[in-house]
Design a protein around this motif. Structure first.
Motif, PDB file in Angstrom:
ATOM      1  N   SER A 106     -10.287  31.956  22.582  1.00  0.00           N
ATOM      2  CA  SER A 106     -10.542  33.347  22.203  1.00  0.00           C
ATOM      3  C   SER A 106      -9.734  33.699  20.962  1.00  0.00           C
ATOM      4  N   GLY A 107      -9.826  34.972  20.583  1.00  0.00           N
ATOM      5  CA  GLY A 107      -9.105  35.395  19.385  1.00  0.00           C
ATOM      6  C   GLY A 107      -9.844  35.009  18.115  1.00  0.00           C
ATOM      7  N   GLU A 108      -9.165  35.099  17.001  1.00  0.00           N
ATOM      8  CA  GLU A 108      -9.774  34.842  15.696  1.00  0.00           C
ATOM      9  C   GLU A 108      -9.503  33.415  15.221  1.00  0.00           C
TER      10      GLU A 108
ATOM     11  N   GLU B 175     -15.249  31.528  22.811  1.00  0.00           N
ATOM     12  CA  GLU B 175     -15.330  32.989  22.904  1.00  0.00           C
ATOM     13  C   GLU B 175     -14.575  33.622  21.739  1.00  0.00           C
ATOM     14  N   LEU B 176     -14.696  33.021  20.594  1.00  0.00           N
ATOM     15  CA  LEU B 176     -13.968  33.464  19.406  1.00  0.00           C
ATOM     16  C   LEU B 176     -14.529  34.770  18.859  1.00  0.00           C
ATOM     17  N   THR B 177     -13.673  35.602  18.338  1.00  0.00           N
ATOM     18  CA  THR B 177     -14.065  36.898  17.783  1.00  0.00           C
ATOM     19  C   THR B 177     -13.567  37.008  16.346  1.00  0.00           C
ATOM     20  N   GLY B 178     -13.778  38.176  15.769  1.00  0.00           N
ATOM     21  CA  GLY B 178     -13.309  38.399  14.412  1.00  0.00           C
ATOM     22  C   GLY B 178     -14.230  37.791  13.365  1.00  0.00           C
ATOM     23  N   GLN B 179     -13.752  37.768  12.134  1.00  0.00           N
ATOM     24  CA  GLN B 179     -14.566  37.310  11.011  1.00  0.00           C
ATOM     25  C   GLN B 179     -14.295  35.847  10.676  1.00  0.00           C
TER      26      GLN B 179
ATOM     27  N   LEU C 104      -9.909  24.784  27.800  1.00  0.00           N
ATOM     28  CA  LEU C 104      -8.797  25.372  27.057  1.00  0.00           C
ATOM     29  C   LEU C 104      -9.022  26.862  26.850  1.00  0.00           C
ATOM     30  N   THR C 105      -7.977  27.640  27.004  1.00  0.00           N
ATOM     31  CA  THR C 105      -8.051  29.091  26.830  1.00  0.00           C
ATOM     32  C   THR C 105      -7.049  29.535  25.776  1.00  0.00           C
ATOM     33  N   GLY C 106      -7.110  30.839  25.455  1.00  0.00           N
ATOM     34  CA  GLY C 106      -6.169  31.395  24.497  1.00  0.00           C
ATOM     35  C   GLY C 106      -6.610  31.183  23.057  1.00  0.00           C
ATOM     36  N   PRO C 107      -5.783  31.597  22.106  1.00  0.00           N
ATOM     37  CA  PRO C 107      -6.146  31.499  20.687  1.00  0.00           C
ATOM     38  C   PRO C 107      -5.935  30.091  20.131  1.00  0.00           C
TER      39      PRO C 107
END
Length: 635
Positions: A35-37, A57-61, A10-13
């Motif tokens: 990805s994304g938060e 590949e999650l980012t943010g806090q 699965l990709t995307g937020p």
């Protein structure tokens, strides 16, 4: 209600609309490419008990709103999360497992951590956390597993940690911690893995409790330690009066009265230079034994990027790959990559390094080198490189499927007897090892590898440990006993928390022997509860051995009629099989005190071998002499 969507591709937020599933109890999106938060709306899932986002590949806090959930497990490891750990996450007193490993989190560990009295697992390793270990951590009185390696923590190890008496594994390595090693770690009866390596610790190393077992702890990379058990090879500690202060590494003013001190300080400088030159490798076995150094790139290239086409074996703590690389006389090697996400894998790596660096026997797998570094994703990477043994493991030969091994038939009696004698010799060597016996703890066919001549080599020392016969109770542990072997082979006393002893290996060997000569696995579906492989053989012993013995080992009536002068007739074979199974039954008795010693086992098997195949001289191999006698009788 539960939602499981991993592992997938699965990709995307992560959709924020998931926050509307108000009755959701479990959410798992592990091992995808999300990805994304992390959407703050997930904080609306007030009934969420388990939340897994590991390996994306999650980012943010980390959203503070997650503190509103009734979380018991929060697993966010192996992503690219940044920022500080929000205090609100620690306000959910239901949390028992908190895993944030291998992200890019910064800032201090919140003092609110100490509010979690029911916390069992905390994993912060592989981040950029700063500050000191909070003194409030003493409030986590149920804590059993604490991993904070590879961060930027400083200060001393807080004295409040003495309240964490239930700790089983503690890893504070690769930080900037200072001060001395707390003596109270020695009193933690359940502590089976302690890693304090690569910090700035100073002073005397304790020598009791876990510090008495060199395979259970690591302190390498702390250049100002002294004392401890002799196996550590540290300099003795200077005896100073109470009026004198300890001096760190500073320029020394030489006087007539300081000759002895100069000699000692020179030794410390020598040790410092040696440790410093080895810091990049972080490899306890390669640095101490002058073995070849290999990098992550070397191993990746040798295994074609750890291709599944080169995968030759897989276990709880690691995957083994066939590799093409030149290491001395070896052009093909076996590379074991540790699964560091598995709890206990680091302990396994340390145990294999510490035991195999000392052991030398023709029937033990030979280690060529080891590697401990960082991979391209900045994750910890540990690997062991062994000699490659082309005939695979014994399990595949005992329970061979048609067409495997190039059409190889099942092992014959001669081969099996030679194998069990060689394995017994290796175990005898371990149990008689000086200065302390070694217990393998996981003897089974899949951990016995066969070379091109079908000679067995005992491998996988990930659970092995040296034992102190003068103080055996120090190894009693309610936590680590769960890892003392494999179901079906592990001694029954380990299941009730008894300490590790050589008798446990004897039990495993007895089960192995019964398996080899009955052809039945102790984990077969017919064996349950009280009816196990041991009781199966007991029921037929000694008058009905033919019923339980592997039929591949017994000459048929037709064979005997065709060759009445056969070297191995049916009656002789059954008689010797009964003798062999008798040894297996004694070794696998319920009570440890009733089992044989390995030296006696090997002697008895040699006697059976000599009676079954009497030899005229000591020239040539055992198998070649048997073939020679057979040809003579044919003429």
């Amino acid at each position: 209600m539960a939602l499981y969507m991993g592992p997938n591709l699965l990709t995307g937020p992560i959709p924020s609309s998931l926050g509307t599933l108000s009755k959701l109890n479990v959410m798992s999106l592990v091992e995808n490419r999300l990805s994304g938060e992390i959407p703050p709306t997930l904080g609306n899932l007030t009934q969420l008990i388990e939340f897994y986002l590991t390996g994306n590949e999650l980012t943010g806090q980390i959203p503070p709103s997650l503190g509103k959930c009734s979380l018991g497990i929060l697993s966010l490891g192996n992503n690219n999360l940044t920022g500080k750990i929000p205090n609100e996450v620690f306000l959910a007193d239901t949390i028992i497992d908190l895993s944030f490993q291998n992200n890019m989190l910064v800032g201090p560990i919140p003092s609110e951590l100490g509010l979690l009295r029911n916390m069992v697992v905390v994993d912060f390793m592989g981040n950029m956390l700063t500050g000191e270990i909070p003194v409030s951590i003493g409030g986590c009185q149920s804590l059993q597993y604490l991993y904070v390696r590879q961060n930027l923590l400083h200060g001393s190890i807080p004295s409040t940690m003495k309240k964490l008496t239930g700790l089983q594994e503690l890893d504070l390595s690769s930080n900037n911690l200072s001060g001395t090693i707390p003596e109270f770690f020695s009193s933690f009866a359940g502590l089976t893995y302690l890693n304090l390596s690569f910090n700035k610790l100073i002073g005397e190393v304790p020598d009791a409790g876990i510090f008495h077992n060199a395979t259970a702890f690591s302190i390498v990379g702390n250049d100002d330690l002294c004392g401890g058990i002799p196996a550590l090879g540290l300099p003795p500690c200077l005896k100073q009066s109470t009026k004198k202060k300890k001096f760190p590494r500073l320029p020394v003013v030489v006087s007539v009265s300081t000759i002895l001190s100069l000699i000692f300080i020179s030794f410390l400088i020598f040790q410092y230079g040696k440790h410093k030159s080895n810091k990049k490798q972080l490899d306890p076995i390669a640095s101490s034994s002058q073995l070849p150094r290999v990098s992550y790139a070397d191993l990746s290239r040798a295994t074609d990027g750890f291709s599944t086409a080169n995968l030759i074996g897989e276990g709880r703590f690691g995957s083994v790959y066939r590799g093409n690389m030149s290491l001395g006389e070896h052009s093909i090697v076996a590379v074991k990559i540790l699964k560091l996400q598995e709890r206990g894998a680091s302990h396994s790596f340390l145990a294999e390094c510490e035991t195999l660096r000392y052991l030398r026997h023709r029937n033990l797998v030979k280690i060529l080198t080891a590697c401990s570094t960082i991979d391209p994703r900045q994750y910890d990477f540990k690997a062991l490189v062994f000699e490659y043994l082309p005939n695979g493991n014994l399990d595949k030969w005992l329970h061979v499927n048609k067409g495997e091994h190039g059409g190889q038939q099942a092992l014959n009696l001669c081969q099996r007897l030679s194998i069990v004698i060689d394995v017994g010799s290796a175990v005898e060597y371990l149990h008689d090892f000086k200065p302390k016996p070694v217990v393998h703890c996981d003897l089974k066919p899949s951990n016995i590898l066969l070379d091109s001549d079908m000679v067995p080599h005992v491998g996988d020392f990930g659970l092995a440990r040296f034992i102190n016969q003068q103080n055996r109770n120090q190894f009693q542990s309610s936590g680590w006993t769960a890892f003392r072997g494999t179901f079906g082979y592990a001694a029954p006393e380990y299941g009730i928390g008894n300490e590790v002893t050589t008798c446990g290996d004897v039990y495993s060997y007895g089960i192995l022997l019964l398996e080899m000569f009955t052809g039945r696995s102790p984990t077969g579906e017919n064996f349950q509860a009280e009816f196990n492989l041991h009781s199966f053989v007991v029921a037929a012993f000694p008058n009905h051995v033919e019923v339980v013995a592997d039929h591949n080992l017994i000459p048929s009536s037709e064979d005997t009629e065709r060759d009445p002068n056969s070297l191995l007739n049916k009656e002789a074979t059954l008689s010797r099989l009964a003798s062999i199974l008798r040894i297996g039954l004694i070794c696998s008795k319920q009570l440890p005190a009733e089992r044989m010693q390995m030296r006696d086992v090997v002697k008895e098997l040699h006697k059976i071998k000599e009676k079954l195949y009497p030899l005229r001289n000591n020239e040539g191999t055992f198998e070649s002499q048997i073939a020679e006698r057979t040809q003579e009788q044919a003429h």
